[in-house]
Design an enzyme around this catalytic site. Structure first.
Site, PDB file in Angstrom:
ATOM      1  CG  ASP A 100      -0.222  -0.040   2.549  1.00 56.38           C
ATOM      2  OD1 ASP A 100       0.971  -0.435   2.586  1.00 56.38           O
ATOM      3  OD2 ASP A 100      -0.826   0.364   3.570  1.00 56.38           O
TER       4      ASP A 100
ATOM      5  CG  ASP B 273       6.831   1.854   5.446  1.00 54.45           C
ATOM      6  OD1 ASP B 273       5.921   2.542   4.941  1.00 54.45           O
ATOM      7  OD2 ASP B 273       6.626   1.045   6.358  1.00 54.45           O
ATOM      8  CG  ASP B 274       4.068   0.116   1.550  1.00 54.87           C
ATOM      9  OD1 ASP B 274       3.625  -1.028   1.669  1.00 54.87           O
ATOM     10  OD2 ASP B 274       3.741   1.055   2.287  1.00 54.87           O
TER      11      ASP B 274
ATOM     12  CG  ASN C 139       0.514   3.262   4.338  1.00 57.33           C
ATOM     13  OD1 ASN C 139       0.302   3.161   5.538  1.00 57.33           O
ATOM     14  ND2 ASN C 139       1.574   2.716   3.761  1.00 57.33           N
TER      15      ASN C 139
ATOM     16  CB  THR D  19       4.670  -4.246   2.981  1.00 61.90           C
ATOM     17  OG1 THR D  19       4.270  -3.756   1.691  1.00 61.90           O
ATOM     18  CG2 THR D  19       5.820  -5.209   2.837  1.00 61.90           C
TER      19      THR D  19
ATOM     20  CG  ASN E  87       2.378   1.613  14.484  1.00 62.83           C
ATOM     21  OD1 ASN E  87       1.311   1.021  14.403  1.00 62.83           O
ATOM     22  ND2 ASN E  87       3.248   1.633  13.479  1.00 62.83           N
TER      23      ASN E  87
ATOM     24  CD  GLU F 221       1.582  -2.709  11.743  1.00 61.80           C
ATOM     25  OE1 GLU F 221       1.910  -1.962  10.807  1.00 61.80           O
ATOM     26  OE2 GLU F 221       0.730  -3.626  11.620  1.00 61.80           O
ATOM     27  CG  PHE F 222      -1.621   1.588   9.849  1.00 61.01           C
ATOM     28  CD1 PHE F 222      -2.624   2.511  10.118  1.00 61.01           C
ATOM     29  CD2 PHE F 222      -1.438   1.180   8.529  1.00 61.01           C
ATOM     30  CE1 PHE F 222      -3.422   3.023   9.099  1.00 61.01           C
ATOM     31  CE2 PHE F 222      -2.232   1.684   7.507  1.00 61.01           C
ATOM     32  CZ  PHE F 222      -3.232   2.602   7.791  1.00 61.01           C
TER      33      PHE F 222
ATOM     34  CG  HIS G  26       7.561   0.281   9.872  1.00 60.49           C
ATOM     35  ND1 HIS G  26       7.747   0.036  11.216  1.00 60.49           N
ATOM     36  CD2 HIS G  26       7.137   1.566   9.793  1.00 60.49           C
ATOM     37  CE1 HIS G  26       7.433   1.123  11.916  1.00 60.49           C
ATOM     38  NE2 HIS G  26       7.063   2.065  11.076  1.00 60.49           N
ATOM     39  CG  ASP G  27       6.053  -1.588   4.607  1.00 56.33           C
ATOM     40  OD1 ASP G  27       5.713  -2.024   5.717  1.00 56.33           O
ATOM     41  OD2 ASP G  27       5.334  -0.845   3.913  1.00 56.33           O
TER      42      ASP G  27
HETATM   43 CA   LIG Z   1       2.883  -0.556   3.991  1.00 57.48          CA
END
Ligand SMILES: [Ca+2]
Length: 309
Positions: free
Chosen positions: A10, A14-15, A39, A124, A158, A164-165, A239-240
């Site tokens: 998405d 970070d993706d 996102n 992700t 987060n 987490e999202f 993150h991703d």
């Molecule tokens: Ca992502």
């Protein structure tokens, strides 16, 4: 050894780095990119995926999946990723068309057309497409080598104190994915919070001095500001790409084989990934939690891949 992956994403700053890592690293064969509302809206993240693929010279099929969770309304993250989902950069016009298939069908086709055990799924974003693919074709569970997903956390959230999202957006989908008979490695906040784009990392990326490295620099400039403002990180956690790096080089993460459950109905804890760490409990689920990361080696892979593009 080259690994075949499907990236379900998405984008998202970070993706974007996850896509560049998958596109540029010699040990990854990117078989498909699918998008999911997360996102930002599906329309925006799909546009971003096409622009990123154009930038990175990706020729794998790209298709759009679900525009929102299985049975909830979509919650997006403009405060972290901006109104476009990828604020801070200008993307090229897409050089390719979307694959006409629904993202879920592209995932199923790519897995069923491949030899069993050869494809690793790397989600992700919210797990809507992956859960939907499992519901439509349960045989994929026995044909996938591993699901290396960015999401969740054993000890920290987060989006909320507990969640987490990615998991919070579609906990029912996450529950399906964590309950299916396949190997799931949860690359969660416990490790991705360590994967920070520090000034030293950004210096190394800038030193590549290529159009892509300059794009990443601009991308991270926005991400640094939003993460500082929203979550008080001096350097933003990226993150991703950690979930992609786990496929490239499993040794960069320490993992524990533990039962992991997704809370779908908590008063305070909806979207929590509950990791049963009681040592006397024998794990009967093939779920693994990442608990440690070799951060320098992680960034070496990312910088190497960006340099190859
Ligand atoms: Ca992502």
């Amino acid at each position: 050894m080259v690994k075949d992956i499907i990236l379900d994403c998405d984008p998202g700053h970070d993706d974007a780095i996850a896509i560049l890592l998958a596109a540029g690293h010699h040990d990854i064969n990117l078989r498909a990119i699918t998008t999911v509302g997360g996102n930002q809206t599906l329309e925006k993240v799909t546009r971003n995926a096409l622009g990123l693929a154009t930038l990175a010279g990706i020729t794998a099929p790209i298709s759009a999946g679900h525009d929102g969770p299985l049975n909830r309304n979509l919650v997006t993250s403009p405060e972290i990723h901006g109104e476009s989902g990828l604020d801070g950069v200008t993307l090229p016009d897409p050089a390719m068309d979307l694959d006409p298939r629904h993202g879920v069908d592209l995932i199923i086709d790519a897995i069923m057309e491949s030899d069993p055990g050869t494809i690793t799924l790397v989600p992700t974003g919210p797990l809507t497409n992956i859960a939907s693919a499992l519901q439509k074709q349960p045989e994929i569970a026995s044909r996938v080598a591993e699901v290396s997903l960015m999401g969740g956390g054993a000890s920290v959230g987060n989006a909320t104190a507990a969640a987490e999202f990615n998991i919070l957006v579609d906990p029912e989908a996450a529950d399906i994915v964590f309950s299916a008979p396949w190997k799931v490695t949860m690359v969660g906040l416990d490790v991705t919070h360590e994967a920070q784009a520090t000034p030293d990392v950004l210096d190394q990326i800038r030193a590549l001095n290529t159009p892509i490295s300059s794009f990443v620099d601009d991308l991270m400039a926005f991400f640094i500001r939003s993460n500082q403002r929203e979550q008080q990180f001096a350097a933003p956690p990226v993150h991703d790409p950690v979930a992609v790096a786990h496929v490239i080089d499993p040794g960069i993460l320490a993992t524990e084989h533990r039962p992991i459950f997704v809370e779908t109905a908590g008063k305070y804890t909806t979207g929590m990934t509950l990791v049963d760490r009681r040592p006397w409990i024998n794990p009967d689920k093939n779920t693994h939690v990442a608990t440690g990361i070799d951060v320098d080696r992680f960034w070496d892979h990312v910088i190497n891949a960006i340099g190859n593009l």
